[in-house]
Design a protein around this motif. Structure first.
Motif, short mmCIF file in Angstrom:
data_model
loop_
_atom_site.label_atom_id
_atom_site.label_comp_id
_atom_site.label_asym_id
_atom_site.label_seq_id
_atom_site.Cartn_x
_atom_site.Cartn_y
_atom_site.Cartn_z
N UNK A 44 0.81 -1.22 0.00
CA UNK A 44 0.00 0.00 0.00
C UNK A 44 0.84 1.27 0.00
N UNK A 45 1.88 1.30 0.81
CA UNK A 45 2.75 2.48 0.87
C UNK A 45 3.49 2.71 -0.45
N UNK A 46 4.01 1.63 -1.02
CA UNK A 46 4.74 1.77 -2.28
C UNK A 46 3.80 2.16 -3.42
N UNK A 47 2.64 1.56 -3.46
CA UNK A 47 1.66 1.89 -4.50
C UNK A 47 1.24 3.36 -4.41
N UNK A 48 1.08 3.87 -3.20
CA UNK A 48 0.68 5.27 -3.04
C UNK A 48 1.71 6.22 -3.66
N UNK A 49 2.97 5.81 -3.66
CA UNK A 49 4.03 6.65 -4.23
C UNK A 49 3.95 6.74 -5.76
N UNK A 50 3.26 5.79 -6.38
CA UNK A 50 3.23 5.74 -7.85
C UNK A 50 1.81 5.81 -8.41
N UNK A 51 0.91 6.38 -7.63
CA UNK A 51 -0.49 6.54 -8.06
C UNK A 51 -0.60 7.37 -9.34
N UNK A 91 1.74 7.95 -11.59
CA UNK A 91 2.41 7.22 -12.68
C UNK A 91 1.48 6.17 -13.28
N UNK A 92 0.77 5.44 -12.43
CA UNK A 92 -0.08 4.34 -12.89
C UNK A 92 -1.50 4.78 -13.25
N UNK A 93 -1.86 6.00 -12.90
CA UNK A 93 -3.17 6.52 -13.27
C UNK A 93 -4.24 6.37 -12.21
N UNK A 94 -4.02 5.52 -11.22
CA UNK A 94 -4.98 5.36 -10.12
C UNK A 94 -4.30 4.56 -9.01
N UNK A 95 -4.88 4.61 -7.82
CA UNK A 95 -4.35 3.84 -6.71
C UNK A 95 -4.46 2.34 -7.00
N UNK A 96 -5.57 1.92 -7.58
CA UNK A 96 -5.77 0.49 -7.88
C UNK A 96 -4.75 0.01 -8.92
N UNK A 97 -4.52 0.79 -9.97
CA UNK A 97 -3.52 0.40 -10.97
C UNK A 97 -2.12 0.40 -10.37
N UNK A 98 -1.84 1.34 -9.48
CA UNK A 98 -0.53 1.37 -8.83
C UNK A 98 -0.33 0.11 -7.99
N UNK A 99 -1.36 -0.29 -7.26
CA UNK A 99 -1.28 -1.51 -6.45
C UNK A 99 -1.07 -2.73 -7.35
N UNK A 100 -1.80 -2.81 -8.43
CA UNK A 100 -1.67 -3.93 -9.37
C UNK A 100 -0.26 -3.96 -9.95
N UNK A 101 0.26 -2.80 -10.35
CA UNK A 101 1.59 -2.70 -10.95
C UNK A 101 2.67 -3.13 -9.96
N UNK A 102 2.63 -2.57 -8.76
CA UNK A 102 3.64 -2.88 -7.75
C UNK A 102 3.61 -4.36 -7.40
N UNK A 103 2.42 -4.90 -7.16
CA UNK A 103 2.32 -6.30 -6.77
C UNK A 103 2.75 -7.24 -7.89
N UNK A 104 2.38 -6.94 -9.12
CA UNK A 104 2.77 -7.79 -10.25
C UNK A 104 4.29 -7.78 -10.45
N UNK A 105 4.91 -6.61 -10.34
CA UNK A 105 6.36 -6.55 -10.47
C UNK A 105 7.04 -7.31 -9.33
N UNK A 106 6.53 -7.15 -8.13
CA UNK A 106 7.09 -7.84 -6.96
C UNK A 106 7.04 -9.36 -7.14
N UNK A 107 5.91 -9.85 -7.66
CA UNK A 107 5.71 -11.29 -7.79
C UNK A 107 6.17 -11.84 -9.13
N UNK A 108 6.57 -10.97 -10.06
CA UNK A 108 7.04 -11.43 -11.36
C UNK A 108 5.95 -12.00 -12.23
N UNK A 109 4.76 -11.43 -12.13
CA UNK A 109 3.65 -11.93 -12.95
C UNK A 109 3.10 -10.83 -13.85
#
Length: 155
Positions: free
Chosen positions: A24-31, A33-51
């Motif tokens: 949540x903290x990392x996603x908030x930093x890139x809201x 960049x990603x266009x929304x909080x939900x997209x930022x969360x999806x982006x951060x989590x996908x990169x973290x998990x390699x998916x």
């Protein structure tokens, strides 16, 4: 036996809470960049998990949502690697004159491709994630000329 099970459950719960907090903290930093909080969360989590990353743009009654999807070539990443990758992509886009990127522009900064900022020459990105997957350390990625004007065309 019950004590060991309880301890394992508490450890799992603590790890899950920590994961959610960092995400949540990392996603908030890139809201932005990603266009929304939900997209930022999806982006951060996908990169973290390699998916697969799957970003969904806004929709209107006249225009359905645009989906941008890609598979990061880096595999699983640490939280710090995710943060560095997104910071470098954001900085590259800003240097090209893009402060609120659409998903296709973010994709180009991360994976490589061309961006045509309004009123400027097109810029070609080598892709932060692509360079990292090719074995470049973050210092080399940051120092690389991973964007250059495309010669002969104007946006």
């Amino acid at each position: 036996m019950a004590i060991a099970s309880l301890a394992a459950r508490q450890e799992h719960d603590h790890a899950a809470r920590t994961y959610a907090l960092v995400l949540g903290n990392l996603a908030a930093s890139f809201r932005t960049l990603a266009g929304s909080q939900e997209n930022a969360r999806i982006l951060v989590e996908a990169l973290r998990e390699g998916r697969r990353v799957r970003l969904v743009g806004p929709s209107t009654p006249e225009q359905p949502a645009v989906v941008t999807a890609f598979d990061p070539p880096t595999g699983e990443m640490t939280w710090n690697d995710v943060k560095l990758a997104l910071m470098l992509a954001r900085d590259a886009l800003m240097a090209a004159g893009v402060t609120r990127p659409v998903h296709a522009q973010l994709h180009a900064a991360l994976m490589g491709g061309e961006v045509s900022p309004r009123g400027r020459r097109p810029v070609t990105f080598s892709g932060v994630l692509k360079m990292r997957a090719q074995g470049m350390n973050w210092g080399r990625v940051a120092a690389a000329r991973y964007m250059r004007p495309t010669i002969g065309r104007m946006a």
